[in-house]
Design a protein around this motif. Structure first.
Motif, PDB file in Angstrom:
ATOM      1  N   GLY A   1      41.843  29.669  44.957  1.00  0.00           N
ATOM      2  CA  GLY A   1      40.444  30.015  44.719  1.00  0.00           C
ATOM      3  C   GLY A   1      39.687  28.860  44.095  1.00  0.00           C
ATOM      4  N   ALA A   2      38.359  28.921  44.219  1.00  0.00           N
ATOM      5  CA  ALA A   2      37.524  27.847  43.651  1.00  0.00           C
ATOM      6  C   ALA A   2      36.203  28.411  43.127  1.00  0.00           C
ATOM      7  N   GLY A   3      36.182  29.684  42.787  1.00  0.00           N
ATOM      8  CA  GLY A   3      34.987  30.296  42.212  1.00  0.00           C
ATOM      9  C   GLY A   3      34.988  30.141  40.701  1.00  0.00           C
ATOM     10  N   GLY A   4      34.214  30.988  40.020  1.00  0.00           N
ATOM     11  CA  GLY A   4      34.072  30.881  38.571  1.00  0.00           C
ATOM     12  C   GLY A   4      35.385  31.083  37.829  1.00  0.00           C
ATOM     13  N   ALA A   5      36.180  32.053  38.260  1.00  0.00           N
ATOM     14  CA  ALA A   5      37.449  32.322  37.580  1.00  0.00           C
ATOM     15  C   ALA A   5      38.410  31.144  37.764  1.00  0.00           C
ATOM     16  N   ALA A   6      38.386  30.543  38.949  1.00  0.00           N
ATOM     17  CA  ALA A   6      39.258  29.392  39.218  1.00  0.00           C
ATOM     18  C   ALA A   6      38.853  28.204  38.349  1.00  0.00           C
TER      19      ALA A   6
ATOM     20  N   ASN B   1      41.739  26.530  48.509  1.00  0.00           N
ATOM     21  CA  ASN B   1      40.645  27.490  48.678  1.00  0.00           C
ATOM     22  C   ASN B   1      40.280  27.591  50.144  1.00  0.00           C
ATOM     23  N   ARG B   2      39.859  28.805  50.545  1.00  0.00           N
ATOM     24  CA  ARG B   2      39.416  29.025  51.930  1.00  0.00           C
ATOM     25  C   ARG B   2      38.369  27.986  52.310  1.00  0.00           C
ATOM     26  N   THR B   3      37.384  27.798  51.441  1.00  0.00           N
ATOM     27  CA  THR B   3      36.333  26.794  51.688  1.00  0.00           C
ATOM     28  C   THR B   3      36.697  25.532  50.912  1.00  0.00           C
ATOM     29  N   MET B   4      37.232  24.553  51.641  1.00  0.00           N
ATOM     30  CA  MET B   4      37.758  23.356  50.967  1.00  0.00           C
ATOM     31  C   MET B   4      36.690  22.583  50.216  1.00  0.00           C
ATOM     32  N   LYS B   5      35.482  22.572  50.801  1.00  0.00           N
ATOM     33  CA  LYS B   5      34.368  21.851  50.170  1.00  0.00           C
ATOM     34  C   LYS B   5      34.134  22.363  48.749  1.00  0.00           C
ATOM     35  N   ARG B   6      34.272  23.670  48.581  1.00  0.00           N
ATOM     36  CA  ARG B   6      34.043  24.266  47.262  1.00  0.00           C
ATOM     37  C   ARG B   6      35.135  23.826  46.271  1.00  0.00           C
ATOM     38  N   ALA B   7      36.361  23.686  46.788  1.00  0.00           N
ATOM     39  CA  ALA B   7      37.466  23.222  45.922  1.00  0.00           C
ATOM     40  C   ALA B   7      37.210  21.784  45.483  1.00  0.00           C
TER      41      ALA B   7
ATOM     42  N   ASN C   1      46.499  33.362  41.095  1.00  0.00           N
ATOM     43  CA  ASN C   1      45.508  33.793  42.077  1.00  0.00           C
ATOM     44  C   ASN C   1      44.171  34.054  41.407  1.00  0.00           C
ATOM     45  N   CYS C   2      43.191  33.233  41.773  1.00  0.00           N
ATOM     46  CA  CYS C   2      41.827  33.395  41.242  1.00  0.00           C
ATOM     47  C   CYS C   2      40.879  33.768  42.379  1.00  0.00           C
ATOM     48  N   THR C   3      41.413  34.223  43.514  1.00  0.00           N
ATOM     49  CA  THR C   3      40.544  34.746  44.562  1.00  0.00           C
ATOM     50  C   THR C   3      40.417  36.250  44.346  1.00  0.00           C
ATOM     51  N   SER C   4      39.482  36.844  45.079  1.00  0.00           N
ATOM     52  CA  SER C   4      39.346  38.295  44.983  1.00  0.00           C
ATOM     53  C   SER C   4      40.143  39.001  46.080  1.00  0.00           C
ATOM     54  N   VAL C   5      40.984  38.248  46.785  1.00  0.00           N
ATOM     55  CA  VAL C   5      41.760  38.839  47.880  1.00  0.00           C
ATOM     56  C   VAL C   5      42.834  39.774  47.314  1.00  0.00           C
ATOM     57  N   GLY C   6      42.873  40.981  47.854  1.00  0.00           N
ATOM     58  CA  GLY C   6      43.848  41.977  47.388  1.00  0.00           C
ATOM     59  C   GLY C   6      43.245  42.990  46.447  1.00  0.00           C
ATOM     60  N   LEU C   7      41.977  42.722  46.061  1.00  0.00           N
ATOM     61  CA  LEU C   7      41.277  43.614  45.138  1.00  0.00           C
ATOM     62  C   LEU C   7      41.027  44.968  45.807  1.00  0.00           C
ATOM     63  N   HIS C   8      41.181  46.026  45.040  1.00  0.00           N
ATOM     64  CA  HIS C   8      40.869  47.374  45.485  1.00  0.00           C
ATOM     65  C   HIS C   8      39.492  47.413  46.151  1.00  0.00           C
TER      66      HIS C   8
ATOM     67  N   ASP D   1      48.455  37.043  38.936  1.00  0.00           N
ATOM     68  CA  ASP D   1      47.350  37.496  39.776  1.00  0.00           C
ATOM     69  C   ASP D   1      46.218  38.001  38.893  1.00  0.00           C
ATOM     70  N   MET D   2      45.084  37.295  38.912  1.00  0.00           N
ATOM     71  CA  MET D   2      43.945  37.733  38.086  1.00  0.00           C
ATOM     72  C   MET D   2      43.429  39.103  38.506  1.00  0.00           C
ATOM     73  N   VAL D   3      43.700  39.464  39.754  1.00  0.00           N
ATOM     74  CA  VAL D   3      43.309  40.798  40.218  1.00  0.00           C
ATOM     75  C   VAL D   3      44.156  41.819  39.461  1.00  0.00           C
ATOM     76  N   TYR D   4      43.503  42.841  38.920  1.00  0.00           N
ATOM     77  CA  TYR D   4      44.248  43.872  38.184  1.00  0.00           C
ATOM     78  C   TYR D   4      44.037  45.277  38.762  1.00  0.00           C
ATOM     79  N   ARG D   5      43.246  45.362  39.819  1.00  0.00           N
ATOM     80  CA  ARG D   5      43.119  46.625  40.561  1.00  0.00           C
ATOM     81  C   ARG D   5      43.539  46.343  41.969  1.00  0.00           C
TER      82      ARG D   5
ATOM     83  N   GLY E   1      46.270  41.800  31.395  1.00  0.00           N
ATOM     84  CA  GLY E   1      46.441  41.160  30.087  1.00  0.00           C
ATOM     85  C   GLY E   1      45.375  40.108  29.840  1.00  0.00           C
ATOM     86  N   MET E   2      45.006  39.386  30.891  1.00  0.00           N
ATOM     87  CA  MET E   2      43.934  38.386  30.739  1.00  0.00           C
ATOM     88  C   MET E   2      42.620  39.073  30.408  1.00  0.00           C
ATOM     89  N   LEU E   3      42.357  40.176  31.091  1.00  0.00           N
ATOM     90  CA  LEU E   3      41.118  40.926  30.838  1.00  0.00           C
ATOM     91  C   LEU E   3      41.062  41.365  29.370  1.00  0.00           C
ATOM     92  N   ALA E   4      42.180  41.890  28.882  1.00  0.00           N
ATOM     93  CA  ALA E   4      42.226  42.340  27.484  1.00  0.00           C
ATOM     94  C   ALA E   4      42.080  41.161  26.534  1.00  0.00           C
TER      95      ALA E   4
HETATM   96  P1  NAP Z   1      33.926  34.228  42.977  1.00  0.00           P
HETATM   97  O1  NAP Z   1      33.261  33.168  42.183  1.00  0.00           O
HETATM   98  O2  NAP Z   1      33.129  35.090  43.892  1.00  0.00           O
HETATM   99  O3  NAP Z   1      35.103  33.511  43.848  1.00  0.00           O
HETATM  100  C1  NAP Z   1      35.840  34.242  44.785  1.00  0.00           C
HETATM  101  C2  NAP Z   1      36.987  33.389  45.316  1.00  0.00           C
HETATM  102  O4  NAP Z   1      37.764  34.191  46.218  1.00  0.00           O
HETATM  103  C3  NAP Z   1      36.554  32.156  46.102  1.00  0.00           C
HETATM  104  O5  NAP Z   1      37.495  31.120  45.918  1.00  0.00           O
HETATM  105  C4  NAP Z   1      36.600  32.674  47.552  1.00  0.00           C
HETATM  106  O6  NAP Z   1      36.779  31.670  48.509  1.00  0.00           O
HETATM  107  C5  NAP Z   1      37.822  33.539  47.498  1.00  0.00           C
HETATM  108  N1  NAP Z   1      37.838  34.546  48.557  1.00  0.00           N
HETATM  109  C6  NAP Z   1      37.065  35.658  48.630  1.00  0.00           C
HETATM  110  N2  NAP Z   1      37.359  36.351  49.758  1.00  0.00           N
HETATM  111  C7  NAP Z   1      38.326  35.647  50.392  1.00  0.00           C
HETATM  112  C8  NAP Z   1      39.047  35.837  51.603  1.00  0.00           C
HETATM  113  N3  NAP Z   1      38.837  36.925  52.379  1.00  0.00           N
HETATM  114  N4  NAP Z   1      39.994  34.947  51.948  1.00  0.00           N
HETATM  115  C9  NAP Z   1      40.230  33.851  51.160  1.00  0.00           C
HETATM  116  N5  NAP Z   1      39.571  33.608  50.015  1.00  0.00           N
HETATM  117  C10 NAP Z   1      38.634  34.491  49.633  1.00  0.00           C
HETATM  118  O7  NAP Z   1      34.709  35.242  42.024  1.00  0.00           O
HETATM  119  P2  NAP Z   1      35.353  34.941  40.574  1.00  0.00           P
HETATM  120  O8  NAP Z   1      34.378  35.310  39.522  1.00  0.00           O
HETATM  121  O9  NAP Z   1      35.924  33.589  40.600  1.00  0.00           O
HETATM  122  O10 NAP Z   1      36.517  36.058  40.515  1.00  0.00           O
HETATM  123  C11 NAP Z   1      37.649  36.000  41.370  1.00  0.00           C
HETATM  124  C12 NAP Z   1      38.587  37.152  41.090  1.00  0.00           C
HETATM  125  O11 NAP Z   1      39.140  37.021  39.772  1.00  0.00           O
HETATM  126  C13 NAP Z   1      37.910  38.531  41.114  1.00  0.00           C
HETATM  127  O12 NAP Z   1      38.787  39.435  41.743  1.00  0.00           O
HETATM  128  C14 NAP Z   1      37.739  38.870  39.651  1.00  0.00           C
HETATM  129  O13 NAP Z   1      37.740  40.277  39.415  1.00  0.00           O
HETATM  130  C15 NAP Z   1      38.999  38.236  39.065  1.00  0.00           C
HETATM  131  N6  NAP Z   1      38.865  37.920  37.635  1.00  0.00           N
HETATM  132  C16 NAP Z   1      39.746  38.508  36.782  1.00  0.00           C
HETATM  133  C17 NAP Z   1      39.672  38.222  35.445  1.00  0.00           C
HETATM  134  C18 NAP Z   1      40.651  38.868  34.504  1.00  0.00           C
HETATM  135  O14 NAP Z   1      40.378  38.893  33.291  1.00  0.00           O
HETATM  136  N7  NAP Z   1      41.783  39.347  34.987  1.00  0.00           N
HETATM  137  C19 NAP Z   1      38.691  37.346  34.941  1.00  0.00           C
HETATM  138  C20 NAP Z   1      37.802  36.745  35.856  1.00  0.00           C
HETATM  139  C21 NAP Z   1      37.900  37.053  37.204  1.00  0.00           C
HETATM  140  P3  NAP Z   1      35.520  30.902  49.168  1.00  0.00           P
HETATM  141  O15 NAP Z   1      35.104  29.852  48.178  1.00  0.00           O
HETATM  142  O16 NAP Z   1      36.040  30.352  50.432  1.00  0.00           O
HETATM  143  O17 NAP Z   1      34.434  31.941  49.384  1.00  0.00           O
END
Ligand code: NAP
Length: 284
Positions: free
Chosen positions: A125-130, A148-154, A188-195, A217-221, A243-246
């Protein structure tokens, strides 16, 4: 009427588990004058919306999607928040904006006995959590690669952390390359696998799964994601993101109250609400 208020702003925010977690912590410590609530603020009125809790004497707030980046212009971000480019916790008494995600992750890895210093860590992943994860892991001494799926973002993430925090040596690779990179930990910092998409995994089917790695896995649901199941099936160890969320919430709790957060209470509150929803087991 509670005298000390804190809360979370987001849009939407109704799904947030933070009120349950923090109010359980206040109750456990007998802090009857503290209350945590959720405020829905649309992006186009963020500045105005932020005045509400300030004028009503809130001690501080958490900030969630989609405001974590936009809020930076209205607070004084600390060094970590500046480096990550996002604020998730504000203390109105000082006007400082913090980001507790990186420390929340590191603390939970430590609590689970996962060694970071000198480890090879693959971040998916390469979003905010990553960004928070890469920042925290690199500063803790890990060698980090990003897929990351989108390499440019990584690549943008790598440049940003280099420019804002002087972090060097980050690698961007494809998942194919990562499969033979020899990491000991995958975060895992992507949202893949999330409920509700619980059968999906960021580790694509057909690509050999590394053996004996740890997956965080940052996903917890759900509590046991498809990625976690792949990991365990290949002799590895899997840890979910509850645990990270808490712990990121606990850091905010301590900042606002000055008290040691009751982490077990906060975890239990989260677990029970997710179990009641049937989502912790991947149902529904
Ligand atoms: P975000 O900024 O929207 O980033 C989403 C990431 O997931 C991007 O890297 C995106 O890739 C990738 N992605 C989304 N759909 C995809 C798919 N179908 N195939 C491949 N990659 C995919 O979100 P975020 O804020 O970083 O949060 C990411 C996840 O972390 C969420 O599930 C969030 O709930 C979880 N999180 C958990 C905690 C915790 O305390 N446990 C804290 C923060 C976040 P692209 O760049 O290619 O779009």
């Amino acid at each position: 009427m509670a005298e000390k208020r804190v809360g979370v702003i987001g849009f939407p925010v109704e799904h947030s588990l933070s009120p349950i977690m923090h109010n359980a912590a206040f109750a456990a410590l007998g802090l009857r004058d503290w209350l945590y609530d959720a405020m829905s603020i649309p992006p186009d009125i963020l500045r105005l919306g932020l005045r509400e809790p300030m004028q009503h004497g809130y001690v501080g707030i958490n900030v969630t999607v989609p405001h974590k980046e936009a809020i930076m212009q209205f607070v004084r971000p600390d060094d970590t928040a500046k480096a990550i480019g996002a604020v998730n916790t504000i203390d109105f008494r000082t006007g400082i904006g913090a980001n507790t995600d990186a420390d929340g992750l590191l603390k939970d890895l430590a609590a689970n006995g996962v060694e970071i210093a000198d480890a090879r860590v693959l971040v998916l992943g390469a979003g905010g959590a990553a960004r928070a994860a890469v920042y925290g892991l690199a500063r803790a001494g890990a060698t980090v690669a990003i897929v990351n799926r989108t390499m440019k973002r990584a690549r943008r993430l790598v440049k940003q952390l280099q420019d804002t925090a002087g972090i060097r040596g980050l690698q961007v690779m494809t998942l194919d390359e990562a499969a033979s990179w020899g990491m000991s930990l995958i975060v895992n910092c992507t949202s893949v696998g999330l409920h509700p998409h619980i059968t999906q995994s960021p580790w694509i089917v057909g690509l050999p799964f590394p053996t004996e790695v740890t997956v965080y896995d940052m996903v917890y649901r759900p509590a046991n994601t498809a990625l976690m199941q792949q990991c365990v099936a290949h002799g590895g160890r899997a840890i979910g993101g509850l645990g990270m969320l808490a712990r990121q919430g606990a850091i905010a709790f301590e900042l606002w109250t000055g008290l040691e957060p009751p982490i077990a209470v906060m975890m239990d509150a989260l677990r029970s609400v997710l179990e009641n929803k049937g989502e912790a087991k991947g149902e529904g």
